[in-house]
Design a protein around this motif. Structure first.
Motif, short mmCIF file in Angstrom:
data_model
loop_
_atom_site.label_atom_id
_atom_site.label_comp_id
_atom_site.label_asym_id
_atom_site.label_seq_id
_atom_site.Cartn_x
_atom_site.Cartn_y
_atom_site.Cartn_z
N ASP A 85 77.83 75.76 34.69
CA ASP A 85 78.44 76.49 33.58
C ASP A 85 79.67 75.77 33.06
N ALA A 86 80.34 75.02 33.92
CA ALA A 86 81.58 74.36 33.52
C ALA A 86 81.32 73.14 32.63
N ASN A 87 80.23 72.41 32.90
CA ASN A 87 80.03 71.17 32.14
C ASN A 87 78.88 71.23 31.14
N VAL A 88 78.23 72.36 30.96
CA VAL A 88 77.06 72.42 30.08
C VAL A 88 77.44 72.10 28.63
N GLN A 89 78.55 72.61 28.17
CA GLN A 89 78.93 72.39 26.78
C GLN A 89 79.31 70.93 26.54
N ASP A 90 80.05 70.33 27.47
CA ASP A 90 80.44 68.93 27.31
C ASP A 90 79.24 68.00 27.36
N ARG A 91 78.31 68.27 28.27
CA ARG A 91 77.13 67.40 28.39
C ARG A 91 76.22 67.54 27.17
N LEU A 92 76.08 68.75 26.64
CA LEU A 92 75.27 68.93 25.42
C LEU A 92 75.89 68.16 24.25
N LYS A 93 77.21 68.22 24.13
CA LYS A 93 77.87 67.47 23.06
C LYS A 93 77.67 65.97 23.24
N ALA A 94 77.74 65.49 24.49
CA ALA A 94 77.55 64.06 24.75
C ALA A 94 76.14 63.62 24.40
N TYR A 95 75.13 64.41 24.78
CA TYR A 95 73.74 64.07 24.45
C TYR A 95 73.53 64.10 22.93
N TYR A 96 74.14 65.07 22.28
CA TYR A 96 73.97 65.17 20.82
C TYR A 96 74.60 63.97 20.12
N LYS A 97 75.81 63.58 20.53
CA LYS A 97 76.46 62.42 19.91
C LYS A 97 75.65 61.16 20.13
N LEU A 98 75.11 61.00 21.33
CA LEU A 98 74.30 59.82 21.63
C LEU A 98 73.04 59.80 20.77
N ALA A 99 72.39 60.95 20.64
CA ALA A 99 71.17 61.02 19.83
C ALA A 99 71.48 60.80 18.35
N LYS A 100 72.61 61.33 17.86
CA LYS A 100 72.98 61.13 16.46
C LYS A 100 73.31 59.67 16.18
N SER A 101 73.88 58.96 17.16
CA SER A 101 74.19 57.55 16.94
C SER A 101 72.92 56.71 16.85
N LYS A 102 71.85 57.15 17.46
CA LYS A 102 70.57 56.43 17.42
C LYS A 102 69.68 56.90 16.27
N GLU A 103 70.15 57.88 15.49
CA GLU A 103 69.31 58.49 14.46
C GLU A 103 68.89 57.50 13.39
N ALA A 104 69.75 56.56 13.03
CA ALA A 104 69.43 55.62 11.95
C ALA A 104 68.31 54.68 12.35
N THR A 105 68.22 54.32 13.62
CA THR A 105 67.20 53.36 14.03
C THR A 105 65.98 54.03 14.66
N GLN A 106 66.15 55.17 15.32
CA GLN A 106 65.03 55.78 16.04
C GLN A 106 64.60 57.12 15.47
N GLY A 107 65.20 57.58 14.41
CA GLY A 107 64.82 58.85 13.81
C GLY A 107 65.69 59.98 14.32
N PRO A 108 65.49 61.19 13.78
CA PRO A 108 66.34 62.32 14.16
C PRO A 108 66.06 62.73 15.61
N PRO A 109 67.07 63.33 16.27
CA PRO A 109 66.87 63.75 17.66
C PRO A 109 65.89 64.91 17.75
N VAL A 110 65.14 64.94 18.85
CA VAL A 110 64.16 65.99 19.11
C VAL A 110 64.53 66.65 20.42
N ILE A 111 64.65 67.97 20.40
CA ILE A 111 65.00 68.72 21.61
C ILE A 111 63.82 69.61 21.97
N PHE A 112 63.33 69.46 23.21
CA PHE A 112 62.27 70.30 23.72
C PHE A 112 62.89 71.35 24.64
#
Length: 160
Positions: A85-112
């Motif tokens: 519960d303590a790190n869920v928000q920080d880790r989600l933000k980190a994954y989102y930033k990483l996926a957004k940085s790759k969006e130009a070359t690999q397409g939009p992020p997909v979350i299952f």
């Protein structure tokens, strides 16, 4: 083929082979010109053969695809990482930033989303009813508001 002298009635049944000879000669010329060109080599890039130890390795993880899982106990997982519960928000933000940085070359992020179907894992009461439990479909009743005192009627004004 003999030459007919005189007048002959009716249609002629002789085949005119002049167009046939013309087509055959054109095809012969085309093949004679193309045959020397077909002997030339054309450069082709063939993929290199991979060593056997490389064939057993899994491909690198795709960072634009994230699997968000909620298990039976109510704990969160992103791909293979267990979150608290303590790190869920920080880790989600980190994954989102990483996926957004790759969006130009690999397409939009997909979350299952992979949520457990078994009841009892949700901390919100009433969200996952157990068999036999009734869940109210209406909003809970609001406390009654105190009545407002009636205002006294105003006396009519006399006409002038």
């Amino acid at each position: 083929m003999g030459m007919d002298v005189g007048v002959k009635k009716g249609p002629r049944s002789d085949i005119n082979i002049t167009p046939l000879v013309d087509v055959v000669l054109v095809l012969l010329i085309i093949f004679m010109v193309l045959t020397p060109l077909m002997e030339k080599e054309i450069g082709v890039r063939v993929p290199e053969e991979m060593p056997p130890e490389m064939l057993d390795q899994p491909p690198p993880p795709d960072l634009t695809q994230v699997v968000f899982k909620v298990d039976e106990a109510g704990s969160f997982h992103i791909n293979t990482e267990t979150l608290t519960d303590a790190n869920v928000q920080d880790r989600l933000k980190a994954y989102y930033k990483l996926a957004k940085s790759k969006e130009a070359t690999q397409g939009p992020p997909v979350i299952f989303f992979d949520a457990d179907d078994k009841p009892g894992g949700n901390p919100t009461p009433g969200a996952n009813p157990t068999p036999g439990e009734t869940v109210p479909l209406e909003a809970p009743p609001q406390p009654p508001t105190p009545p407002t005192p009636p205002t006294p009627p105003t006396p009519p004004t006399p006409p002038k």
